[in-house]
Scaffold this motif. Structure first.
Motif, short mmCIF file in Angstrom:
data_model
loop_
_atom_site.label_atom_id
_atom_site.label_comp_id
_atom_site.label_asym_id
_atom_site.label_seq_id
_atom_site.Cartn_x
_atom_site.Cartn_y
_atom_site.Cartn_z
N ASP A 169 0.85 -1.03 0.04
CA ASP A 169 -0.19 0.01 -0.07
C ASP A 169 1.03 1.10 0.02
O ASP A 169 1.60 1.68 0.90
N PHE A 170 0.90 1.86 -1.24
CA PHE A 170 1.85 3.10 -1.33
C PHE A 170 1.36 4.19 -0.39
O PHE A 170 2.12 5.43 -0.53
N GLY A 171 0.39 4.12 -0.09
CA GLY A 171 -0.11 5.34 1.04
C GLY A 171 -0.51 6.48 0.34
O GLY A 171 -0.89 8.00 0.86
N GLN A 206 -3.32 3.22 -3.93
CA GLN A 206 -2.79 2.20 -5.09
C GLN A 206 -1.83 1.35 -4.25
O GLN A 206 -1.17 1.58 -3.27
N GLY A 207 -1.55 0.21 -5.02
CA GLY A 207 -0.57 -1.04 -4.16
C GLY A 207 -0.07 -1.69 -5.71
O GLY A 207 -0.19 -1.47 -6.63
N SER A 208 0.40 -2.73 -4.85
CA SER A 208 1.17 -3.54 -5.76
C SER A 208 1.26 -4.96 -5.07
O SER A 208 1.33 -5.16 -3.81
N GLU A 235 7.36 -8.14 -5.77
CA GLU A 235 8.35 -8.57 -4.56
C GLU A 235 9.09 -6.96 -4.29
O GLU A 235 9.26 -6.61 -3.33
N ASN A 236 9.38 -6.44 -5.50
CA ASN A 236 10.26 -5.28 -5.34
C ASN A 236 9.64 -4.08 -6.31
O ASN A 236 10.27 -3.86 -7.58
N PRO A 237 8.53 -3.48 -6.03
CA PRO A 237 7.85 -2.73 -6.90
C PRO A 237 8.72 -1.22 -7.09
O PRO A 237 9.52 -0.93 -6.26
N SER A 238 8.31 -0.44 -7.80
CA SER A 238 8.37 0.90 -8.06
C SER A 238 7.06 1.68 -8.23
O SER A 238 5.93 1.07 -8.73
N THR A 258 3.04 7.32 3.73
CA THR A 258 3.44 5.98 4.59
C THR A 258 3.25 4.70 3.52
O THR A 258 1.99 4.69 3.34
N ILE A 259 4.19 4.03 3.64
CA ILE A 259 4.10 2.84 3.01
C ILE A 259 3.93 1.59 3.64
O ILE A 259 4.62 1.62 4.88
N ASN A 260 2.91 0.65 3.40
CA ASN A 260 2.83 -0.45 4.30
C ASN A 260 3.06 -1.75 3.50
O ASN A 260 2.59 -1.82 2.28
#
Length: 223
Positions: free
Chosen positions: A163-165, A170-172, A175-178, A188-190
């Protein structure tokens, strides 16, 4: 028919048992028979003892089934396998272990006649994954990279929930997103990690981690 002075007998079932003692002396003479009744008690009986398989930081549910007997003086002795004991009498109760591990838990029931039964089971407490990631603040218009540093339990795989905050959310699941933010600010990213360990009633163990990132405003040139 026993010829010893002292004997031990295991009776096949409970109830009043008639016993007889006849003594023969060195001259071959027999005493009159001495009769008495011996009461053999019903043993308490644990029909089943179960515990669910859970993830660390959760409570284990123990459940047992005991043969119904009339004796109300039953005592219950639990040993959870971690050095902790209790006398809980509920047929269903919960206990929380401090660490993930496999534990040998036992229950001993004893009635007022000192008759006992016991049962032992293996209790499994799964270790959780340890979610972690790093990131760096960026200027507006530059993508933010998230480096996943989660520690998984050996032999397991995982799914990722980011969760990109931002708003709307928006999210993904990479494993290693941008992620490219559309406005300046602090976000705040979760990251929540779900592994594939087998437990009771759920699909795997999980953990979450949060970090913040700042998106900087671009300079405005002038002359």
């Amino acid at each position: 028919n026993f010829s010893s002075q002292d004997i031990a007998v295991i009776f096949a079932g409970p109830g009043m048992k008639r016993t007889e003692l006849v003594v023969r002396d060195i001259y071959g003479c027999f005493s009159p028979a001495y009769d008495t009744l011996v009461e053999v008690y019903n043993n308490p009986s644990i029909l089943s003892l179960t515990a669910d398989t859970i993830c660390d930081d959760n409570t284990t549910t123990f459940e047992f089934d005991l043969v119904s007997i009339s004796d109300t003086n039953i005592t219950y002795s639990w040993n959870y396998g971690d050095g902790i004991t209790s006398s809980v009498s509920n047929t269903v109760h919960q206990y929380e272990y401090l660490n993930c591990n496999n534990y040998l838990a036992s229950l001993v029931v004893e009635d007022g006649n000192s008759c006992k039964d016991d049962s032992t089971i293996t209790v499994i407490v799964r270790c959780n994954p340890v979610a972690d990631f790093t990131t760096e603040s960026e200027c507006l218009g530059d993508s933010v990279k998230f480096i996943n540093q989660t520690n998984l339990v050996p032999g397991t795989s995982a799914t990722w929930q980011w969760d990109f905050g931002d708003n709307p959310p928006q999210g993904s699941s990479n494993e290693n997103p941008s992620h490219l933010y559309d406005s300046v600010g602090v976000y705040t990213i979760n990251l929540t990690v779900f592994d594939d360990q087998v437990i009771t009633g759920f699909d795997g163990c999980s953990d979450s981690w949060q970090e913040t990132v700042e998106i900087y405003a671009l300079p405005e040139p002038s002359f």
